[in-house]
Design a protein around this motif. Structure first.
Motif, PDB file in Angstrom:
ATOM      1  N   MET A  47     101.056 -23.723 -43.085  1.00 50.70           N
ATOM      2  CA  MET A  47     101.031 -22.224 -43.970  1.00 50.70           C
ATOM      3  C   MET A  47     101.681 -21.250 -43.070  1.00 50.70           C
ATOM      4  SD  MET A  47      97.955 -20.142 -45.853  1.00 50.70           S
ATOM      5  CE  MET A  47      97.368 -19.481 -44.401  1.00 50.70           C
ATOM      6  N   GLN A  48     102.852 -20.467 -43.637  1.00 43.84           N
ATOM      7  CA  GLN A  48     103.535 -19.203 -43.068  1.00 43.84           C
ATOM      8  C   GLN A  48     102.941 -18.207 -43.368  1.00 43.84           C
ATOM      9  OE1 GLN A  48     107.863 -21.020 -44.403  1.00 43.84           O
ATOM     10  NE2 GLN A  48     107.961 -19.330 -42.917  1.00 43.84           N
ATOM     11  N   VAL A  49     102.893 -17.371 -42.260  1.00 40.49           N
ATOM     12  CA  VAL A  49     102.222 -15.891 -42.314  1.00 40.49           C
ATOM     13  C   VAL A  49     103.262 -14.878 -42.400  1.00 40.49           C
ATOM     14  CG1 VAL A  49      99.980 -16.950 -41.326  1.00 40.49           C
ATOM     15  CG2 VAL A  49     101.833 -16.228 -39.833  1.00 40.49           C
ATOM     16  N   SER A  50     103.048 -13.724 -42.477  1.00 37.66           N
ATOM     17  CA  SER A  50     104.115 -12.554 -42.686  1.00 37.66           C
ATOM     18  C   SER A  50     104.002 -11.727 -41.205  1.00 37.66           C
ATOM     19  CB  SER A  50     103.757 -11.525 -43.821  1.00 37.66           C
ATOM     20  OG  SER A  50     102.619 -11.180 -43.598  1.00 37.66           O
ATOM     21  N   SER A  51     103.186 -11.600 -40.476  1.00 35.11           N
ATOM     22  CA  SER A  51     103.232 -11.065 -39.292  1.00 35.11           C
ATOM     23  C   SER A  51     102.095 -11.877 -38.319  1.00 35.11           C
ATOM     24  CB  SER A  51     102.774  -9.678 -39.698  1.00 35.11           C
ATOM     25  OG  SER A  51     101.309  -9.585 -40.012  1.00 35.11           O
ATOM     26  N   LEU A  52     102.297 -11.228 -36.983  1.00 32.16           N
ATOM     27  CA  LEU A  52     101.397 -11.723 -36.119  1.00 32.16           C
ATOM     28  C   LEU A  52      99.979 -11.436 -36.402  1.00 32.16           C
ATOM     29  CD1 LEU A  52     101.231 -12.802 -33.181  1.00 32.16           C
ATOM     30  CD2 LEU A  52     101.598 -10.770 -32.122  1.00 32.16           C
ATOM     31  N   ARG A  53      99.795 -10.398 -36.810  1.00 31.70           N
ATOM     32  CA  ARG A  53      98.315  -9.974 -37.292  1.00 31.70           C
ATOM     33  C   ARG A  53      97.632 -10.979 -38.246  1.00 31.70           C
ATOM     34  NH1 ARG A  53      99.736  -5.698 -39.855  1.00 31.70           N
ATOM     35  NH2 ARG A  53      99.667  -4.391 -38.065  1.00 31.70           N
ATOM     36  N   ASP A  54      98.421 -11.485 -38.923  1.00 34.07           N
ATOM     37  CA  ASP A  54      97.882 -12.544 -40.025  1.00 34.07           C
ATOM     38  C   ASP A  54      97.926 -14.039 -39.577  1.00 34.07           C
ATOM     39  OD1 ASP A  54      97.697 -10.500 -41.931  1.00 34.07           O
ATOM     40  OD2 ASP A  54      99.985 -10.806 -42.526  1.00 34.07           O
ATOM     41  N   ALA A  55      98.206 -14.101 -38.394  1.00 35.79           N
ATOM     42  CA  ALA A  55      98.483 -15.418 -37.782  1.00 35.79           C
ATOM     43  C   ALA A  55      97.139 -16.096 -37.246  1.00 35.79           C
ATOM     44  CB  ALA A  55      99.301 -15.572 -36.725  1.00 35.79           C
ATOM     45  N   ILE A  81     115.296  -8.178 -39.745  1.00 33.51           N
ATOM     46  CA  ILE A  81     114.410  -8.880 -40.440  1.00 33.51           C
ATOM     47  C   ILE A  81     112.941  -7.793 -41.138  1.00 33.51           C
ATOM     48  CG2 ILE A  81     112.437 -10.540 -40.464  1.00 33.51           C
ATOM     49  CD1 ILE A  81     114.283 -12.098 -38.365  1.00 33.51           C
ATOM     50  N   LEU A  82     112.674  -6.896 -40.313  1.00 30.85           N
ATOM     51  CA  LEU A  82     111.788  -6.013 -40.774  1.00 30.85           C
ATOM     52  C   LEU A  82     112.233  -5.245 -41.937  1.00 30.85           C
ATOM     53  CD1 LEU A  82     109.871  -4.893 -37.302  1.00 30.85           C
ATOM     54  CD2 LEU A  82     109.197  -6.589 -39.068  1.00 30.85           C
ATOM     55  N   TRP A  83     113.473  -4.739 -41.510  1.00 26.70           N
ATOM     56  CA  TRP A  83     114.124  -4.026 -42.562  1.00 26.70           C
ATOM     57  C   TRP A  83     114.444  -4.648 -43.887  1.00 26.70           C
ATOM     58  CZ3 TRP A  83     119.458  -4.272 -44.274  1.00 26.70           C
ATOM     59  CH2 TRP A  83     119.823  -3.378 -45.243  1.00 26.70           C
ATOM     60  N   LEU A  84     114.796  -6.060 -43.915  1.00 27.75           N
ATOM     61  CA  LEU A  84     114.958  -6.543 -45.110  1.00 27.75           C
ATOM     62  C   LEU A  84     113.638  -7.046 -45.941  1.00 27.75           C
ATOM     63  CD1 LEU A  84     117.053  -9.514 -43.707  1.00 27.75           C
ATOM     64  CD2 LEU A  84     117.906  -8.015 -45.527  1.00 27.75           C
ATOM     65  N   GLN A  85     112.467  -6.869 -45.147  1.00 24.97           N
ATOM     66  CA  GLN A  85     111.268  -6.860 -45.976  1.00 24.97           C
ATOM     67  C   GLN A  85     110.673  -5.581 -46.224  1.00 24.97           C
ATOM     68  OE1 GLN A  85     108.948  -9.074 -42.730  1.00 24.97           O
ATOM     69  NE2 GLN A  85     109.405 -11.048 -43.498  1.00 24.97           N
ATOM     70  N   GLY A 115     114.541   1.806 -40.929  1.00 22.89           N
ATOM     71  CA  GLY A 115     114.824   0.752 -40.342  1.00 22.89           C
ATOM     72  C   GLY A 115     116.076   0.166 -40.401  1.00 22.89           C
ATOM     73  N   ALA A 116     117.148   0.539 -41.279  1.00 24.53           N
ATOM     74  CA  ALA A 116     118.441  -0.111 -41.264  1.00 24.53           C
ATOM     75  C   ALA A 116     119.201   0.793 -39.780  1.00 24.53           C
ATOM     76  CB  ALA A 116     119.259   0.554 -42.403  1.00 24.53           C
ATOM     77  N   LEU A 117     118.680   1.998 -39.761  1.00 24.57           N
ATOM     78  CA  LEU A 117     119.356   2.642 -38.503  1.00 24.57           C
ATOM     79  C   LEU A 117     119.007   2.217 -37.260  1.00 24.57           C
ATOM     80  CD1 LEU A 117     121.101   5.298 -37.672  1.00 24.57           C
ATOM     81  CD2 LEU A 117     119.079   6.630 -37.799  1.00 24.57           C
ATOM     82  N   VAL A 118     117.664   1.966 -37.004  1.00 27.88           N
ATOM     83  CA  VAL A 118     117.113   1.546 -36.082  1.00 27.88           C
ATOM     84  C   VAL A 118     117.885   0.158 -35.448  1.00 27.88           C
ATOM     85  CG1 VAL A 118     115.086   0.575 -34.538  1.00 27.88           C
ATOM     86  CG2 VAL A 118     114.920   2.516 -36.021  1.00 27.88           C
TER      87      VAL A 118
END
Length: 440
Positions: free
Chosen positions: A1-9, A167-171, A177-180
């Protein structure tokens, strides 16, 4: 099962991921402490140090020796500025410059493992997501190059950091986020100009993804995409204007460096001749470079003549041999094996544990390359999801640049993290397919 972030792993992923980071840090630190170079700073590394010293002492970007260096634009500004900044910090804190640079490059290497794991977690299940950071932690090429004052460690870190920020910006497609992400891509360009067209390619991928999902209004999308590519365009434009205004016409430029690499890239015998005698004036690549004399039109004519004289040989060279060289094990323009510069002995010679990781990675090298290639095809052609597609595009684009120019394994070192991501993505996708329920 995939998770969205390290916090949810799951907890075991955090434990395994922490172990990857710890092993990667220990290997890199131990390598720097134990390995003894025959000459620590030479060739390209010496040029980078000279650029950095001239920046600090004279405020001039030049690799000239002497008290009155003249500006040039032969190499990109990013890594010399990185060295100059660290030298300033070292002098202000009474630290030894070389050791400070190596310490920072260890940190960048560990952060590269970190970003590789975070990207993997967004591409595959947690179990499979441990594989890419583990492989990057153990990669002897990536470990060894961190002791050299060369661009590869910094460039690899910036590629992975910019990809993760994208990837973070796409989500969460907000302008900041785009500028960074754009700023990170601009820094990557400043360190290695081969990444110049990476940002426009990623903009197209991002635009396609967000339009398909319809997760952002068109006007906001266009503004964010502009912020993604604007830092690269501004950095490139500013450096071009500086070179046009400050660099004399007779001085070497980035165009001269590109032309030299293109000339070297069309000679299949260059590496063998170079290894036999580095300064052989009869080397056909050097002879052609002198004859071409900075004229891209003459280069095209020379390249066309070689193709006409031996079409199948040139096709085999560019399509088969150059990819094998670029992604091969042994450094060609260097000391061979994993070493760019000569070593008296390294960690891998004196530590049984390190030697085991070396032999393990050498054994796995060819299978990982094939899995990475198949993973790239899967990501870009068969199952085009946005994140794997972006990883595949990064590897493909930068590889193609080097396949057109000079193809040495050293230039693939910054791509090892993305390569391992694609290899693990293939394995994850195959297992997912085999385990999927079938309709009868």
């Amino acid at each position: 099962m995939q998770v969205s972030s390290l916090r949810d792993a799951p907890w075991w992923f955090g434990l395994g991921f922490s172990l990857c980071l710890l092993v990667g840090a220990l290997l890199r630190f131990s390598y720097n402490e134990v390995t003894v170079n025959a000459t620590a700073i030479q060739a390209d590394a010496a040029s980078y140090v000279r650029y950095a010293d001239n920046l600090r002492q004279h405020g001039v970007f030049s690799k000239d020796r002497g008290p009155n260096p003249q500006p040039d634009a032969y190499w990109a500004p990013g890594y010399p500025m990185f060295l100059a900044g660290l030298a300033t910090v070292a002098d202000a804190t009474d630290l030894e410059r070389y050791r400070l640079v190596l310490a920072v490059q260890v940190i960048l290497g560990v952060l590269s493992i970190y970003f590789t794991g975070l990207i993997a977690l967004k591409m595959m299940d947690p179990g499979w997501a441990l594989l890419p950071p583990a492989l990057l932690a153990l990669s002897p090429h990536v470990v060894a190059v961190g002791q050299n004052l060369l661009t590869e460690t910094l460039f690899g870190f910036l590629l992975l950091a910019s990809l993760y920020q994208l990837i973070l910006w796409l989500q969460n497609p907000r302008p900041l986020g785009a500028l960074v992400a754009g700023l990170l891509l601009a820094l990557a360009w400043a360190v290695n100009p081969v990444s110049l067209f990476l940002a426009p390619g990623l903009v197209l991928i991002a635009g396609w993804s967000l339009r398909r999902e319809q997760s952002i209004p068109t006007r906001a999308l266009v503004a964010s995409l502009a912020l993604l590519v604007l830092p690269v365009a501004l950095a490139f434009g500013a450096w071009s204007l500086r070179s046009e205004a400050a660099v004399a016409p007779e001085r070497l430029s980035s165009s001269d460096r590109l032309l030299k690499n293109l000339v070297i890239g069309m000679h299949s015998d260059y590496y063998a001749i170079w290894r036999a005698e580095k300064r052989d004036p009869a080397n056909p690549a050097d002879r052609d470079y002198r004859d071409i004399d900075g004229d891209f039109g003459r280069f095209v004519d020379t390249w066309r003549a070689k193709v006409v004289a031996d079409p199948w040989g040139m096709l085999s060279w560019y399509v088969l041999e150059k990819p094998r060289l670029l992604w091969g094990w042994d450094v060609q323009v260097g000391y061979r094996d994993i070493y760019i510069y000569p070593v008296r002995y390294s960690l891998y010679h004196v530590s049984e544990t390190a030697d085991f990781t070396y032999r393990l990675m050498r054994t796995m090298h060819a299978p990982l390359l094939w899995c990475g290639l198949l993973g790239l095809l899967l990501a870009m052609l068969v199952r085009p999801a946005t994140i794997p597609f972006a990883v595949g595009f990064l590897v493909l684009y930068i590889s193609l640049v080097y396949l057109c120019t000079q193809s040495d394994p050293r230039y693939s070192f910054p791509l090892r993290g993305p390569l391992y991501l694609l290899a693990a993505f293939l394995a994850f996708s195959l297992m997912h397919y085999l385990r999927a329920p079938r309709r009868h």
